[in-house]
Design a protein around this motif. Structure first.
Motif, short mmCIF file in Angstrom:
data_model
loop_
_atom_site.label_atom_id
_atom_site.label_comp_id
_atom_site.label_asym_id
_atom_site.label_seq_id
_atom_site.Cartn_x
_atom_site.Cartn_y
_atom_site.Cartn_z
N VAL A 59 -7.31 2.18 -0.56
CA VAL A 59 -7.60 2.74 -1.89
C VAL A 59 -6.90 4.09 -2.04
O VAL A 59 -6.86 4.88 -1.09
CB VAL A 59 -9.12 2.92 -2.11
N CYS A 60 -6.33 4.30 -3.20
CA CYS A 60 -5.88 5.63 -3.62
C CYS A 60 -6.55 5.88 -4.97
O CYS A 60 -6.33 5.12 -5.91
CB CYS A 60 -4.36 5.67 -3.74
N PRO A 70 0.80 -1.23 0.00
CA PRO A 70 0.00 0.00 0.00
C PRO A 70 0.83 1.28 0.00
O PRO A 70 0.34 2.34 -0.41
CB PRO A 70 -0.83 -0.12 1.28
N ASP A 71 2.09 1.19 0.44
CA ASP A 71 2.95 2.37 0.45
C ASP A 71 3.27 2.87 -0.95
O ASP A 71 3.71 4.02 -1.13
CB ASP A 71 4.24 2.08 1.21
N LEU A 72 3.05 2.03 -1.97
CA LEU A 72 3.31 2.43 -3.35
C LEU A 72 2.07 3.01 -4.04
O LEU A 72 2.16 3.49 -5.17
CB LEU A 72 3.79 1.22 -4.16
N SER A 73 0.93 2.96 -3.38
CA SER A 73 -0.34 3.26 -4.04
C SER A 73 -0.40 4.66 -4.65
O SER A 73 -0.80 4.82 -5.81
CB SER A 73 -1.50 3.09 -3.04
N SER A 76 -10.18 8.02 6.37
CA SER A 76 -10.27 8.56 5.01
C SER A 76 -9.60 9.93 4.95
O SER A 76 -9.50 10.64 5.94
CB SER A 76 -11.73 8.69 4.57
N ASP A 77 -9.13 10.27 3.75
CA ASP A 77 -8.46 11.55 3.56
C ASP A 77 -8.60 11.95 2.10
O ASP A 77 -8.87 11.10 1.23
CB ASP A 77 -6.99 11.44 3.94
N SER A 78 -8.40 13.22 1.83
CA SER A 78 -8.42 13.72 0.46
C SER A 78 -7.67 15.02 0.39
O SER A 78 -7.70 15.81 1.34
CB SER A 78 -9.87 13.91 -0.03
N GLY A 87 -8.25 8.86 -0.54
CA GLY A 87 -7.77 7.54 -0.17
C GLY A 87 -8.33 7.13 1.17
O GLY A 87 -8.80 7.97 1.94
N HIS A 88 -8.27 5.85 1.44
CA HIS A 88 -8.70 5.37 2.76
C HIS A 88 -7.98 4.09 3.11
O HIS A 88 -7.44 3.38 2.24
CB HIS A 88 -10.22 5.17 2.83
N ALA A 89 -7.94 3.80 4.39
CA ALA A 89 -7.36 2.57 4.92
C ALA A 89 -8.35 1.97 5.90
O ALA A 89 -8.87 2.68 6.77
CB ALA A 89 -6.03 2.86 5.61
#
Length: 260
Positions: free
Chosen positions: A136-137, A54-57, A107-109, A123-125
């Motif tokens: 998701v990104c 996920p760090d590459l998303s 969640s964030d944007s 994105g969210h985790a």
């Protein structure tokens, strides 16, 4: 990861500590890259790698937006990601037994972060206990008129994901899962989720507004405020300096894994 580096002769390249530069002074070369097929092939391989990394998303999401017309600067960004991969070939997503069955999501944007079309990236985790189980990104499809709008869209997306996960857990017989708790750092959004009086001020986000608020009203989810310092989903929405990136990567349980 080793195959990705071998196919472009970067097996012995110098590693980097982040997959995308947070510097604002990067030189931008707009000349078209002369091997579009190679760019698409490598970007696609990196996209496959995000299934367990996920760090590459965010970095890969940025690269894949230019499949149709990649320029030299995009190729340089792709090389930057591969140099980060070189330094993290032993890393992966750690899944461990957890006694907790608490389901929570962050969640964030950003807002109008893309300089080309001013669309936002959200994105969210999602965590079950201490384990990251979904992330998701994603670039939003429309241009938002306010930061509240993009945050509502991000919150609605993670609400859909959490609802599906709850349904899946019930179907496979997992019991004792707590009421999902969603975390958002936009204080105005958290207020609006519980107060219908604010609706008239946000008519242009009516569908997302009602979708989230109905689930809050029914007790299906709880929405809470989270400070910027604790905002783990930052890693999916923007380029970060090395120390901040490493901190969030560790919180997502992406770490060095023992050899098989």
């Amino acid at each position: 990861m080793t195959d990705i580096l071998k196919c472009v002769g970067m097996k012995d390249c110098q590693p980097l500590i982040t997959p995308i530069s947070a510097s604002k002074t990067t030189v931008f070369n707009v000349d078209l890259y002369d091997d579009a097929t190679q760019y698409r092939s490598l970007a696609g391989a990196l996209q496959y790698l995000t299934v367990t990394r996920p760090d590459l998303s965010f970095a890969v999401n940025q690269l894949c937006q230019h499949m149709h017309a990649s320029i030299i600067s995009h190729w340089e960004q792709l090389k930057h990601v591969r140099r980060y991969v070189k330094g993290t070939t032993t890393y992966g997503l750690r899944i461990r037994k957890s006694l907790s069955r608490e389901l929570h999501a962050i969640s964030d944007s950003d807002w109008a972060g893309c300089p080309e079309d001013r669309k936002s990236t959200s994105g969210h985790a999602v965590f079950l206990g201490s384990n990251l189980i979904s992330w998701v990104c994603k670039k939003q499809r429309t241009v938002a008129r306010s930061s509240t709008e993009v945050e509502y869209k991000a919150l609605a997306d993670v609400c859909v994901e959490v609802s599906w996960i709850i349904s899946l857990l019930r179907e496979i017989g997992v019991t004792g899962v707590s009421t999902p708790r969603l975390w958002c750092y936009n204080l105005g959004v958290t207020y609006k989720c519980a107060n219908h009086i604010f609706h008239a001020r946000t008519k242009h986000v009516e569908i997302d507004y009602h979708f989230v608020r109905d689930r809050v009203a029914n007790g299906d989810i709880h929405v809470n405020f989270i400070s910027t310092n604790d905002q783990l989903a930052d890693i999916f929405t923007k380029a970060l300096p090395g120390s901040r990136f490493s901190f969030l990567r560790d919180k997502l349980q992406v770490t060095t894994l023992p050899c098989a």
